[in-house]
Design an enzyme around this catalytic site. Sequence first.
Site, PDB file in Angstrom:
ATOM      1  N   ASP A 229       0.826  -1.201   0.000  1.00  0.00           N
ATOM      2  CA  ASP A 229       0.000   0.000   0.000  1.00  0.00           C
ATOM      3  C   ASP A 229       0.869   1.264   0.000  1.00  0.00           C
ATOM      4  OD1 ASP A 229      -2.734   1.186   0.378  1.00  0.00           O
ATOM      5  OD2 ASP A 229      -1.799   1.965   2.199  1.00  0.00           O
ATOM      6  N   GLU A 257       0.995  -0.066  -4.893  1.00  0.00           N
ATOM      7  CA  GLU A 257      -0.038   0.914  -5.238  1.00  0.00           C
ATOM      8  C   GLU A 257       0.601   2.297  -5.251  1.00  0.00           C
ATOM      9  OE1 GLU A 257      -3.493   3.634  -3.374  1.00  0.00           O
ATOM     10  OE2 GLU A 257      -1.815   2.760  -2.280  1.00  0.00           O
ATOM     11  N   ASP A 328     -10.775   1.812  -3.916  1.00  0.00           N
ATOM     12  CA  ASP A 328     -10.455   3.234  -3.830  1.00  0.00           C
ATOM     13  C   ASP A 328     -11.259   4.098  -4.787  1.00  0.00           C
ATOM     14  OD1 ASP A 328      -8.493   3.165  -1.809  1.00  0.00           O
ATOM     15  OD2 ASP A 328      -6.961   2.534  -3.233  1.00  0.00           O
TER      16      ASP A 328
END
Length: 711
Positions: A229, A257, A328
């Site tokens: 992340d 990400e 998201d």
Amino acid sequence: MLLMPMAGAYRVPERGVVYQIMVDRFYDGNASNNEPFYDPAHRNYRLYWGGDIEGLIEKLDYIQSLGVSMIWVSPLNDNIDRMAGGSAPYHGYWTRDYKRIEEHFGTWNDFRRLVEEAKKRGICVIVDYVPNHSNPATKGEFGALYDNGTFVTDYYRDAKNATVNPITGIRENIYHHNGNIFTWSGIPLKYANLFGLADFNQLNPWVDSYLTEGAMLFTGSGACGLRIDAVKHMELGWLEVFYLRLYSKKPLFIYGEYYSLSPEKSDDLYGLYRYSNVSPVLNIPIREDIVRTFGFVGSLETLSRTLEDYYSFFVYPNKQLNFLDSHDLVRFLNEAKRDDAVERFHMALALTMTLPGIPVIYYGDESYLVSKDGKGDPYNRPMMVFDNTTEAAGIIRTLAELRRTNDALAFGDFRTVYANYSVWAFERTFGSHRLLAVMNKGSPVSLTIDLDWPDGTYRDALYGAEMKVSGGKASLELGRNSFYVFHIEREQEMPLIGSLTPYAAQPGQEILIAGAGFGNGGKVFIGGVEAKVLSWNSTEILVEVPKVKTENAWLDVVVKTGGKASEPAKLRYYSGNDIPALIAINATNLTGRLWIRGNLSELAEPRPLLRSSTDYYFTVAPLPNGTAFSVGLYTGSSWGELEPLNVTLYGFVNSTVVVLRDEPSAVETETAPAMPTTTIAHMPVGENPLPYLLAAILLLGAALIIWKKRG
């Protein structure tokens, strides 16, 4: 040994499909772990809804029915036990203990059972891991951090022990204490709190070890990979060492990400490409273009050019990950307001599964899952609806199966054959395997295109449509909102490398080479040095990376078999014994945007420097401990040519802080200061030499006059 199956049955990610799951919203397999902060009615999107690891295990047969081979589960680590900002940490991104499993989701035994049960079905488990931050710094548990149940600190206690780093100018200890990110560039981007979440100081030795140990608990329990992340907000140099440590046990599929919504050539996009050279990233920049083109209006010809340009910058475009929906972003069917939204969804879904890259299916995409209560976060995370009988499920299943048999879909190149506003045909080729995707979002049309395929009639994999090829011309009928996939699979006669997993490694680590035409045995060379072969079959080779004497970042990997040699693939090579080091240059007389490039593999590609408030330029890079090195200094912008400043600086690695000097240290084993507070002078860069030149000329002239007068 060469004919044995792959050791550990490692997977080739490009031949598979990822299924992303928000654990709390998938299926409740154990009602006893639902409380506290639980909403059994599933109306409050900010509370727990009951999904857990046992629920995942119960639904593995359903997941298997979609043909996927990897499941990416949301973070499983123990999260805070309080509400924060009106929300429970149902999503898993507010970690408090990186060595325990969140009690709402289960236990380590449950996780290991999930891995084993998934393995029986040909599925491996990828875990979302969050090393950038812990939990909210100013609410909830205030950044509380535990080490396997033992309290370590929280954000306010840590602030009392924090000191100002004399190089970066940042107040830090276990956490950075630099406030929240308000400027989305430079130092704040990587050293401040993302949306108020307590930002880790990864260069703190305890934090470095703690985060690595936490990740290794998952990989040691059978996870085949990690999704990392918020890599955008961490120093790439630390991540490089973090990944190398994880790869030390076995080949893993790790991807990051990097949140960037545009494929335009900005500093942000340049950062994404830099990170992709270390590990794959999610193709977030192109997702918005795909949704806009299919969900609203837009030219397929424009989209084709955008994608061709985007993919051209990657070393391994087929290793990056494509997706349509995610936790998201607003789901396509919540965003597209049109009568034919479902048909367009099918087209966009098929596109993400046929473009270069590994497809990611967000849970419920196959059942057209949307929320009626809202569109964005948290409404893009409704409770799962199970339905594997839909047209969308059929598209996923069919193309997932095709990825396993068609090398072009897994590893092929990408070339537009024809495009206009409504119609697009692109071809992908890998050796003797080919794939042609053709789509039409406008009125029905008869299409004839140039296509160098053998004469014959080809049938689309999805709907059975026919395409006739004769004399290098292909003709077919395209209905409105249609998407067809034609393919050829013939024997691969030459050795061809399609991918390396991972494509960054150091000596002694294992990499999985995937491709075709490898035969029953042969040799593999990395940087011209023969690698130790651990296992070999016609499509996969497992090798150990040899020690190579080089200053290059990328080494050629070549397979030789049956008297034939493959075209080289690229491996991002690290010297070994790397530590994450803060490299600093005294900023006196230095201005502008600076970069360094050095004589180590780790420094062979230019690294941008940040300027601190304490008159240093600095960056973080992986460096081999106990090694002397030199760097050149450059100036310029991300996408332009860098201009050398003709300055060479030197360093020696025996600390996590390296301050560069004008000359090599006389004693290389000299102990570097752990946290230097004095400036190191070096030759001024960019100072005007004209006064010195004039003075030299005057002195020379005076000397000549005196010489003449004295005869």
